[in-house]
Scaffold this motif. Structure first.
Motif, PDB file in Angstrom:
ATOM      1  N   THR A  23       5.987   5.044  -3.438  1.00  0.00           N
ATOM      2  CA  THR A  23       4.951   4.522  -2.541  1.00  0.00           C
ATOM      3  C   THR A  23       4.226   5.629  -1.795  1.00  0.00           C
ATOM      4  O   THR A  23       3.351   5.359  -0.991  1.00  0.00           O
ATOM      5  N   ARG A 131       4.544   6.516  12.924  1.00  0.00           N
ATOM      6  CA  ARG A 131       3.174   6.215  12.499  1.00  0.00           C
ATOM      7  C   ARG A 131       2.349   7.467  12.732  1.00  0.00           C
ATOM      8  O   ARG A 131       2.253   7.952  13.861  1.00  0.00           O
ATOM      9  N   TYR A 136      -2.056   6.074   5.754  1.00  0.00           N
ATOM     10  CA  TYR A 136      -2.556   4.702   5.792  1.00  0.00           C
ATOM     11  C   TYR A 136      -1.435   3.717   6.092  1.00  0.00           C
ATOM     12  O   TYR A 136      -1.620   2.523   6.035  1.00  0.00           O
ATOM     13  N   HIS A 137      -0.263   4.220   6.332  1.00  0.00           N
ATOM     14  CA  HIS A 137       0.894   3.349   6.548  1.00  0.00           C
ATOM     15  C   HIS A 137       1.892   4.090   7.425  1.00  0.00           C
ATOM     16  O   HIS A 137       1.868   5.310   7.524  1.00  0.00           O
TER      17      HIS A 137
END
Ligand code: FE2
Ligand code: FE2
Length: 420
Positions: A23, A131, A136-137
Motif C-alpha cells: 500500500t 499523519r 495521502y494517508h
C-alpha cells in the motif's frame, strides 16, 4: 496525552509494514527525512498493552460488558467461553472498526445464558498512528498481540431460588477502604456487586479514570458482575461526560433494572444533589428532565412479568430519598433528594418496592418504613475506613436479609424484608 514515541523508528517501521502490504511506494519510505516536525501522531507500537485487571459490568446476562484497561493506544477483541465450551470471539466493532483507545477497551458480550460460568480474556496490541502532510494517508504501526490472563465470572440467574449481593458506596478513591471492601466481598462471593455512587471525588482527567473506576486502587472487579450506580461526584469535572467509556451499564444509561434470583433490582440515577440552576454547576446541569423521565421508565419496568413476579423489589440510588434531614431540617447539607422523591415515590410504591439502598450522606443510617416514610431506607457510611460500611443482602423466596457492618465486621444494622 499520547505517549511520546520515537518518531524516526516509528516511521521506518510504518513505511516498511505498509510497503510489505503493497500500500505504500518506495518513495514513501524515502520521505522519512522530509517528515516535518510536528506531524500528528497518536499512540505507540510497542510496550505492554494491559494496564490492570478488567472489570465485568452489566450486570444482567443480556448486557454484560468487559472493560479492559490498557497502558497505551491499543486495539483488540475479547474471547469468551460459556460453561467450559470453546472460546468464541466478541468484537467491539459494530461498524467494522475495532476500538482504538488509550485507556480502556470496552467489549459488549452477546446475550449469555443465565447462571453459567463465563471464562474470558482479551487479545490486544498497541497501535500507533501518524499523519504526515506529504502523504495521502496516515501510517499505522502495530505491536505484537498480547493475551490477558483468563478470568471467570458467573452470569446472574433470574430463576435461582436464592441470591446474595454486596454493596459499596462513597469510596471516594480511598484505597484502604476499597481494599477492605474488596476482601469482605471476596469472602461473601456475591452474585453481583453494586457500587452505589461517589466512586470518585471528581472526573478531571480521562487518563485517571480507569484507576478510579475499572481497577480501583489496582483491585480486580473481574469476578463479579458489577452494577454501577452514578453518584453526584461522578457527574462533576471536565471528563464526567466520558463516564460511559469506563462503566458499562446497560445501554450506557445510569438507570436500569435486572433480576437475580428472588430480587428485582432497580438502579436509578439521582444526578446532582442541588437544583440544576445552582451556581455551583456553572450552567452545566440539566438533571431534572432525566429524573422525571425515570419515573415513566420505572412504571414501564414495573409492568414487566420478570419484575412483577419477583418476591423482592429493591431500589438502589446514590442519594437517599429519606434521611435524617427530616429530623434536623436545619442541617445545611443536601442529605436526601427531595425532587427525586417527589417524582418517584408513587411509582416506587405502585411497583412494590419495599427497600431503598443508598449512600451519599457519609453517615450510615437504617430507617425502617413508618411515620410518613412509606419505604424503608438503608444508607451506607463514609469513605474513611473508620466510618465506611459493607452492606450484604441475602435473599431466598421467603425473606430478604440485609446487614450493614463496619469494615472490621461490627454489625450496625440488620433488617429482614418479607416477600410480597
Ligand atoms: Fe460521597
Ligand atoms: Fe454523594
Amino acid at each position: 496525552m499520547p505517549e511520546k514515541l520515537d518518531r524516526r523508528a516509528f516511521l521506518t517501521a510504518s513505511a516498511g509494514s505498509l510497503a510489505a502490504a503493497g500500500t505504500a511506494s518506495a518513495q514513501d519510505a524515502e520521505t522519512e527525512a522530509e517528515v516535518p516536525e510536528g506531524a500528528f501522531t497518536a499512540g505507540s507500537d510497542d510496550g505492554p498493552a494491559f494496564a490492570g485487571p478488567p472489570a465485568v459490568s452489566g450486570p444482567s446476562p443480556e448486557s454484560m460488558v468487559v472493560l479492559q484497561p490498557v497502558s497505551r493506544f491499543a486495539t483488540g477483541y475479547l474471547e469468551y467461553s460459556v460453561d467450559g465450551g470453546a472460546f468464541r470471539r466478541a468484537e467491539a466493532a459494530p461498524a467494522g472498526l475495532r476500538p482504538f483507545e488509550e485507556h480502556v477497551l470496552k467489549f459488549e458480550l452477546p446475550p449469555l445464558p443465565p447462571g453459567k460460568e463465563i471464562a474470558y480474556r482479551t487479545v490486544a496490541h498497541s497501535v500507533g498512528w501518524t499523519r504526515v502532510r506529504q502523504f495521502y494517508h496516515g501510517q499505522v504501526a502495530a505491536g505484537a498481540p498480547q493475551t490477558s490472563e483468563t478470568r471467570t465470572f458467573r452470569t446472574l440467574d433470574p430463576g435461582a431460588a436464592a441470591t446474595r449481593f454486596a454493596v459499596w458506596n462513597d469510596t471516594h478513591e480511598n484505597a484502604e477502604t476499597l481494599a477492605a471492601l474488596h476482601a469482605r466481598t471476596a469472602e461473601l462471593s456475591p452474585d453481583f456487586l453494586l457500587w452505589n455512587g461517589d466512586q470518585t471525588n471528581d472526573l478531571h482527567f480521562e487518563g485517571d479514570m480507569a484507576a478510579q473506576l475499572v481497577a480501583p486502587a489496582g483491585l480486580s472487579l473481574a469476578g463479579w458482575p458489577l452494577a454501577y450506580v452514578r453518584g453526584n461526584h461522578d457527574v462533576r469535572g471536565p471528563a464526567a461526560k466520558h463516564l460511559p467509556r469506563f462503566t458499562g451499564t446497560p445501554g450506557d444509561r445510569f438507570h436500569y433494572a435486572f433480576r437475580s434470583g428472588p430480587v428485582a433490582a432497580l438502579v436509578m440515577d439521582t444526578g446532582e444533589d442541588k437544583p440544576d440552576d445552582s451556581v455551583y454547576f456553572g450552567g452545566m446541569a440539566a438533571f431534572q428532565p432525566m429524573q422525571r423521565r425515570q419515573a415513566e421508565w420505572l412504571r414501564q419496568v414495573a409492568r414487566e412479568p420478570w419484575f412483577r413476579s419477583a418476591p423482592f423489589k429493591v431500589m438502589f440510588c446514590h442519594i437517599p430519598l429519606y434521611s435524617r434531614r427530616d429530623i434536623f431540617p436545619q442541617h445545611r447539607r443536601w442529605e436526601h433528594h427531595t425532587f427525586c422523591r417527589e417524582q418517584w415515590e408513587a411509582a416506587l410504591l405502585d411497583a412494590g418496592v419495599k427497600l431503598i439502598v443508598s449512600g451519599h450522606t457519609h453517615a450510615q443510617e437504617w430507617r425502617p418504613a413508618g411515620d410518613g416514610q412509606p419505604i424503608a431506607q438503608l444508607i451506607g457510611g463514609a469513605p474513611q475506613p473508620r466510618w465506611a460500611t459493607f452492606i450484604k443482602g441475602v435473599a431466598t423466596n421467603d425473606k430478604l436479609e440485609v446487614q450493614m457492618s463496619r469494615l472490621d465486621g461490627e454489625v450496625l444494622a440488620t433488617a429482614e424484608i418479607a416477600a410480597g
